[in-house]
Design a protein around this motif. Structure first.
Motif, PDB file in Angstrom:
ATOM      1  N   UNK A 187       0.828  -1.207   0.000  1.00  0.00           N
ATOM      2  CA  UNK A 187       0.000   0.000   0.000  1.00  0.00           C
ATOM      3  C   UNK A 187       0.861   1.257   0.000  1.00  0.00           C
ATOM      4  N   UNK A 188       1.932   1.229   0.766  1.00  0.00           N
ATOM      5  CA  UNK A 188       2.833   2.372   0.783  1.00  0.00           C
ATOM      6  C   UNK A 188       3.489   2.550  -0.578  1.00  0.00           C
ATOM      7  N   UNK A 189       3.871   1.430  -1.203  1.00  0.00           N
ATOM      8  CA  UNK A 189       4.437   1.501  -2.544  1.00  0.00           C
ATOM      9  C   UNK A 189       3.475   2.133  -3.539  1.00  0.00           C
ATOM     10  N   UNK A 190       2.194   1.810  -3.407  1.00  0.00           N
ATOM     11  CA  UNK A 190       1.192   2.400  -4.299  1.00  0.00           C
ATOM     12  C   UNK A 190       1.039   3.896  -4.048  1.00  0.00           C
ATOM     13  N   UNK A 191       1.165   4.309  -2.779  1.00  0.00           N
ATOM     14  CA  UNK A 191       1.121   5.740  -2.466  1.00  0.00           C
ATOM     15  C   UNK A 191       2.297   6.467  -3.104  1.00  0.00           C
ATOM     16  N   UNK A 192       3.481   5.878  -2.983  1.00  0.00           N
ATOM     17  CA  UNK A 192       4.682   6.492  -3.575  1.00  0.00           C
ATOM     18  C   UNK A 192       4.527   6.575  -5.090  1.00  0.00           C
ATOM     19  N   UNK A 193       3.999   5.515  -5.695  1.00  0.00           N
ATOM     20  CA  UNK A 193       3.810   5.508  -7.152  1.00  0.00           C
ATOM     21  C   UNK A 193       2.816   6.582  -7.582  1.00  0.00           C
ATOM     22  N   UNK A 194       1.771   6.784  -6.815  1.00  0.00           N
ATOM     23  CA  UNK A 194       0.781   7.808  -7.152  1.00  0.00           C
ATOM     24  C   UNK A 194       1.421   9.190  -7.227  1.00  0.00           C
ATOM     25  N   UNK A 195       2.274   9.494  -6.255  1.00  0.00           N
ATOM     26  CA  UNK A 195       2.950  10.791  -6.227  1.00  0.00           C
ATOM     27  C   UNK A 195       3.896  10.930  -7.421  1.00  0.00           C
ATOM     28  N   UNK A 196       4.698   9.911  -7.672  1.00  0.00           N
ATOM     29  CA  UNK A 196       5.706  10.000  -8.730  1.00  0.00           C
ATOM     30  C   UNK A 196       5.100   9.957 -10.119  1.00  0.00           C
ATOM     31  N   UNK A 197       4.016   9.204 -10.294  1.00  0.00           N
ATOM     32  CA  UNK A 197       3.370   9.143 -11.614  1.00  0.00           C
ATOM     33  C   UNK A 197       2.634  10.434 -11.949  1.00  0.00           C
ATOM     34  N   UNK A 198       2.278  11.202 -10.940  1.00  0.00           N
ATOM     35  CA  UNK A 198       1.633  12.486 -11.220  1.00  0.00           C
ATOM     36  C   UNK A 198       2.547  13.395 -12.030  1.00  0.00           C
ATOM     37  N   UNK A 199       3.841  13.308 -11.749  1.00  0.00           N
ATOM     38  CA  UNK A 199       4.825  14.095 -12.524  1.00  0.00           C
ATOM     39  C   UNK A 199       4.893  13.564 -13.947  1.00  0.00           C
ATOM     40  N   UNK A 200       4.921  12.255 -14.082  1.00  0.00           N
ATOM     41  CA  UNK A 200       5.018  11.628 -15.402  1.00  0.00           C
ATOM     42  C   UNK A 200       3.770  11.907 -16.230  1.00  0.00           C
ATOM     43  N   UNK A 201       2.606  11.785 -15.612  1.00  0.00           N
ATOM     44  CA  UNK A 201       1.342  11.973 -16.334  1.00  0.00           C
ATOM     45  C   UNK A 201       1.087  13.422 -16.731  1.00  0.00           C
ATOM     46  N   UNK A 202       1.708  14.342 -15.997  1.00  0.00           N
ATOM     47  CA  UNK A 202       1.489  15.764 -16.280  1.00  0.00           C
ATOM     48  C   UNK A 202       2.198  16.223 -17.550  1.00  0.00           C
ATOM     49  N   UNK A 203       3.110  15.365 -18.030  1.00  0.00           N
ATOM     50  CA  UNK A 203       3.865  15.736 -19.235  1.00  0.00           C
ATOM     51  C   UNK A 203       3.026  15.785 -20.468  1.00  0.00           C
TER      52      UNK A 203
END
Length: 203
Positions: A187-203
């Protein structure tokens, strides 16, 4: 045929013993610190006499190298499997982040050693370890680049900066993850991924 089977069984037992010794070393190194730990303590941890221990490993340094090799080889195998089975390039990146953070939380003793004892490796032993790490880092970078290419997205920062930030965030969880807390490693890994993918998806 019988001789080959006996040899195989003996080899298997030796491998099992080495794994027991490695697990014991991880316990001792993470508790005492590599420099303060002794081979006597490792032998006691696994219930072996010191001469028996030296039958399987030559030096404390060999045990430290084995810890790094185990973590990096397993990380690379897991990463390659994730990329191979991912349903999309974005899913590959997401799952790499989740798995990296979850693995770090689940193996905090191993990762404590890997992140804090690197200076104890002499240069001739450190270089092969660093190359193993670079192979894993390239796997993650290529997954990110594949997604950017396929999606037509661009990052606001250099890919290497993003990947290093990604790995830093996932790896640093070993410092602050609470096994008794409300979030599981996954679950923590999914939280970290959510934060980091927001940068990727914003491109």
């Amino acid at each position: 045929m019988a001789g080959g089977g006996a040899g195989s069984a003996a080899g298997s037992r030796a491998d099992e013993q080495r794994q027991r010794i490695l697990a014991g070393a991880v316990t001792v190194f993470s508790r005492r610190g590599y420099r303060a730990a002794s081979m006597n303590e490792v032998a006691e941890q696994v219930g072996l006499r010191k001469p028996t221990l030296y039958h399987y490993v030559r030096t404390k340094q060999d045990l430290l190298v084995a810890v790094y090799e185990e973590v990096l080889d397993e990380s690379l195998a897991r990463g390659r499997a994730i990329v191979a089975r991912a349903s999309s390039t974005r899913e590959a990146v997401r799952e790499l982040i989740v798995d990296r953070a979850a693995y770090t939380c689940e193996h905090r003793d191993l990762l404590t050693i890997c992140f804090e004892e690197e200076s104890e490796l002499p240069p001739d032993l450190r270089q092969p370890i660093l190359e193993r790490r670079r192979v894993y880092e390239r796997l993650v970078r290529e997954a990110v680049e594949d997604h950017l290419r396929e999606s037509g997205l661009t990052l606001p920062i250099a890919v290497n900066v993003y990947v290093n930030t990604l790995l830093g965030a996932a790896n640093w969880t070993y410092k602050w993850f609470d096994p008794a807390g409300p979030r599981t490693p996954r679950e923590l890994g999914e939280d970290v991924a959510t934060v980091l993918l927001a940068v990727l998806d914003a491109g």
